[in-house]
Design a protein around this motif. Structure first.
Motif, mmCIF file in Angstrom:
data_model
loop_
_atom_site.group_PDB
_atom_site.id
_atom_site.type_symbol
_atom_site.label_atom_id
_atom_site.label_comp_id
_atom_site.label_asym_id
_atom_site.label_seq_id
_atom_site.Cartn_x
_atom_site.Cartn_y
_atom_site.Cartn_z
ATOM 1 N N LEU A 53 14.217 84.166 -82.060
ATOM 2 C CA LEU A 53 12.905 84.518 -81.495
ATOM 3 C C LEU A 53 13.024 85.421 -80.269
ATOM 4 C CD1 LEU A 53 10.960 81.111 -81.661
ATOM 5 C CD2 LEU A 53 10.923 83.007 -83.284
ATOM 6 N N ALA A 54 14.223 85.911 -80.013
ATOM 7 C CA ALA A 54 14.442 86.701 -78.795
ATOM 8 C C ALA A 54 13.533 87.923 -78.737
ATOM 9 C CB ALA A 54 15.911 87.119 -78.701
ATOM 10 N N GLU A 55 13.364 88.599 -79.875
ATOM 11 C CA GLU A 55 12.538 89.813 -79.868
ATOM 12 C C GLU A 55 11.075 89.472 -79.561
ATOM 13 O OE1 GLU A 55 11.299 93.540 -82.818
ATOM 14 O OE2 GLU A 55 12.897 92.145 -83.387
ATOM 15 N N GLN A 56 10.569 88.432 -80.254
ATOM 16 C CA GLN A 56 9.175 88.032 -80.002
ATOM 17 C C GLN A 56 9.018 87.507 -78.580
ATOM 18 O OE1 GLN A 56 11.039 87.253 -82.638
ATOM 19 N NE2 GLN A 56 9.824 87.054 -84.502
ATOM 20 N N GLY A 57 10.015 86.763 -78.119
ATOM 21 C CA GLY A 57 9.955 86.247 -76.758
ATOM 22 C C GLY A 57 9.998 87.366 -75.733
ATOM 23 N N GLY A 58 10.750 88.418 -76.042
ATOM 24 C CA GLY A 58 10.825 89.552 -75.128
ATOM 25 C C GLY A 58 9.516 90.301 -75.019
ATOM 26 N N ALA A 59 8.671 90.175 -76.064
ATOM 27 C CA ALA A 59 7.368 90.851 -76.057
ATOM 28 C C ALA A 59 6.324 90.069 -75.269
ATOM 29 C CB ALA A 59 6.890 91.050 -77.494
ATOM 30 N N PHE A 60 6.709 88.875 -74.818
ATOM 31 C CA PHE A 60 5.799 88.042 -74.020
ATOM 32 C C PHE A 60 5.508 88.763 -72.704
ATOM 33 C CE2 PHE A 60 4.742 84.890 -70.902
ATOM 34 C CZ PHE A 60 4.198 83.799 -71.557
ATOM 35 N N THR A 61 4.280 89.198 -72.528
ATOM 36 C CA THR A 61 3.884 89.891 -71.295
ATOM 37 C C THR A 61 2.982 88.974 -70.491
ATOM 38 O OG1 THR A 61 3.963 92.023 -72.442
ATOM 39 C CG2 THR A 61 2.788 91.955 -70.353
ATOM 40 N N SER A 62 3.477 88.527 -69.370
ATOM 41 C CA SER A 62 2.752 87.528 -68.596
ATOM 42 C C SER A 62 1.475 88.096 -67.977
ATOM 43 C CB SER A 62 3.651 86.970 -67.487
ATOM 44 O OG SER A 62 2.908 86.083 -66.664
ATOM 45 N N ALA A 63 0.355 87.478 -68.337
ATOM 46 C CA ALA A 63 -0.914 87.848 -67.696
ATOM 47 C C ALA A 63 -0.907 87.424 -66.234
ATOM 48 C CB ALA A 63 -2.078 87.182 -68.432
ATOM 49 N N LEU A 64 -0.129 86.412 -65.925
ATOM 50 C CA LEU A 64 -0.048 85.911 -64.557
ATOM 51 C C LEU A 64 0.512 86.976 -63.613
ATOM 52 C CD1 LEU A 64 -0.236 83.507 -62.582
ATOM 53 C CD2 LEU A 64 2.080 82.900 -63.275
ATOM 54 N N SER A 65 1.561 87.667 -64.087
ATOM 55 C CA SER A 65 2.183 88.667 -63.218
ATOM 56 C C SER A 65 1.281 89.872 -62.997
ATOM 57 C CB SER A 65 3.523 89.120 -63.820
ATOM 58 O OG SER A 65 3.318 89.705 -65.101
ATOM 59 N N ALA A 66 0.371 90.117 -63.942
ATOM 60 C CA ALA A 66 -0.524 91.271 -63.806
ATOM 61 C C ALA A 66 -1.803 90.927 -63.039
ATOM 62 C CB ALA A 66 -0.881 91.806 -65.193
ATOM 63 N N ALA A 67 -2.146 89.640 -62.997
ATOM 64 C CA ALA A 67 -3.409 89.256 -62.352
ATOM 65 C C ALA A 67 -3.259 89.209 -60.829
ATOM 66 C CB ALA A 67 -3.854 87.895 -62.867
ATOM 67 N N ASN A 68 -4.312 89.575 -60.143
ATOM 68 C CA ASN A 68 -4.342 89.419 -58.682
ATOM 69 C C ASN A 68 -5.462 88.443 -58.340
ATOM 70 O OD1 ASN A 68 -4.298 89.531 -55.932
ATOM 71 N ND2 ASN A 68 -4.952 91.666 -55.766
ATOM 72 N N CYS A 69 -5.083 87.205 -58.171
ATOM 73 C CA CYS A 69 -6.076 86.153 -57.906
ATOM 74 C C CYS A 69 -6.036 85.724 -56.447
ATOM 75 C CB CYS A 69 -5.801 84.946 -58.816
ATOM 76 S SG CYS A 69 -5.774 85.356 -60.579
ATOM 77 N N ARG A 70 -5.509 86.589 -55.591
ATOM 78 C CA ARG A 70 -5.325 86.234 -54.186
ATOM 79 C C ARG A 70 -6.498 86.662 -53.315
ATOM 80 N NH1 ARG A 70 -0.387 85.087 -52.255
ATOM 81 N NH2 ARG A 70 -0.746 86.330 -50.373
ATOM 82 N N GLN A 71 -7.525 87.256 -53.924
ATOM 83 C CA GLN A 71 -8.653 87.682 -53.095
ATOM 84 C C GLN A 71 -9.955 87.672 -53.893
ATOM 85 O OE1 GLN A 71 -7.536 91.568 -51.774
ATOM 86 N NE2 GLN A 71 -7.263 92.360 -53.834
#
Length: 317
Positions: free
Chosen positions: A299-317
């Protein structure tokens, strides 16, 4: 003109109140002890529990923190910059109250009970944050912490990002056709293994990663003997990194019980950062993804395609 000056004064007062962390009307928070706690001031908050601290930083609230416990290992700045009130299960009331907090956020299970009773009777709101090891429990934890701090919109942002990551994880997990049997071993002392059963963070993260807990006949953590290890037939042993006290692969492979299981035959031993793996904070989906890929290299290829929405979100303001 007079109306404008009055309005400007009112806005200034409101802004000052928000910046100082005060909430005149008070916020009602229903906590893990089934109590309604009124929070009127969150300017000086003590966080007890690594996941709570991680959530507070993700919400941009680190400036309100006046103390954290020793499990607050992420981000590293938390334990580096903030006063340390000790281990979450060995908290002293004096250490917490000495920081003159206006709010205490403690994860369910913090202790000892005597300390929590003292904190509960002190004139400081104590919110016990429920610890339910599930996807829904994680989302609710984020929302409750955000609500207690008066930042519901930021908490909605963060919970949405974490929810999106969990959805990606479910898609990855759906590709698992034959779950491996994983045994989480907390420690191995004098030949005796402390192993996670059901209703534990380890049990849930194993399932989130698309695997099966090799232990299925008890809840919580329990020391088990060689016969139980052999009968469980684990394919993989999972543990956490604890510095010099970390469980070592060779100790597992040469153990009389594990030596008779697929673990030793396949040399299948995985260790991961403890808070990342078991903390059930915002990074849990990523941790389960990482574990899944290690359990299922296909599953390495599929796992590598995991793009974290958390890292892109800015919930600090």
């Amino acid at each position: 003109m007079t109306f404008c000056r009055t309005l400007a004064s009112l806005l200034l007062s409101c802004t000052f109140a928000l910046l100082s962390g005060a909430h005149a009307a008070g916020i009602i928070v229903h906590d893990a002890r089934n109590r309604d706690i009124t929070v009127a001031d969150f300017a000086r908050t003590v966080s007890i529990g690594g996941a709570i601290t991680e959530i507070l930083y993700a919400l941009g609230l680190e400036n309100r923190l006046v103390g954290v416990d020793t499990t607050s290992l992420y981000p590293a700045a938390a334990l580096h910059d903030k006063p340390n009130v000790g281990y979450m299960r060995q908290i002293s009331a004096e250490g917490v109250l000495g920081l003159n907090p206006s709010l205490i956020l403690a994860i369910q299970g913090s202790g000892p009970r005597e300390t929590m009773d003292i904190l509960e009777t002190a004139k400081v709101p104590l919110v016990l944050v429920p610890e339910t090891f599930s996807e829904d429990g994680l989302i609710e934890k984020i929302k409750l912490v955000g609500h207690a701090m008066g930042v519901d919109a930021r908490a909605e942002c963060l919970s949405a990002a974490v929810g999106a990551d969990l959805a990606q994880l479910r898609a990855l997990r759906a590709k698992v056709t034959k779950p491996v049997r994983v045994m989480f071993v907390m420690s191995l002392q004098n030949g005796r293994a402390m192993v996670a059963g059901h209703k534990t963070a380890a049990d849930e993260i194993i399932q989130l990663a698309g695997a099966a807990n090799a232990v299925d006949d008890y809840d919580g953590y329990k020391i088990i003997g060689d016969e139980a290890i052999v009968a469980a037939k684990p394919d993989v042993v999972l543990s956490i990194e604890r510095g010099r006290d970390s469980l070592q692969a060779d100790a597992v492979y040469t153990h009389p019980g594990f030596a008779l299981t697929p673990v030793a035959a396949n040399k299948s031993f995985i260790t991961m950062d403890g808070l990342y793996l078991l903390g059930f904070g915002p990074r849990t989906a990523a941790a389960a993804r990482d574990l899944s890929v290690r359990l299922y290299p296909a599953l390495a290829e599929q796992g590598g395609a995991f793009t974290s929405a958390l890292s892109a979100a800015n919930c600090r303001q």
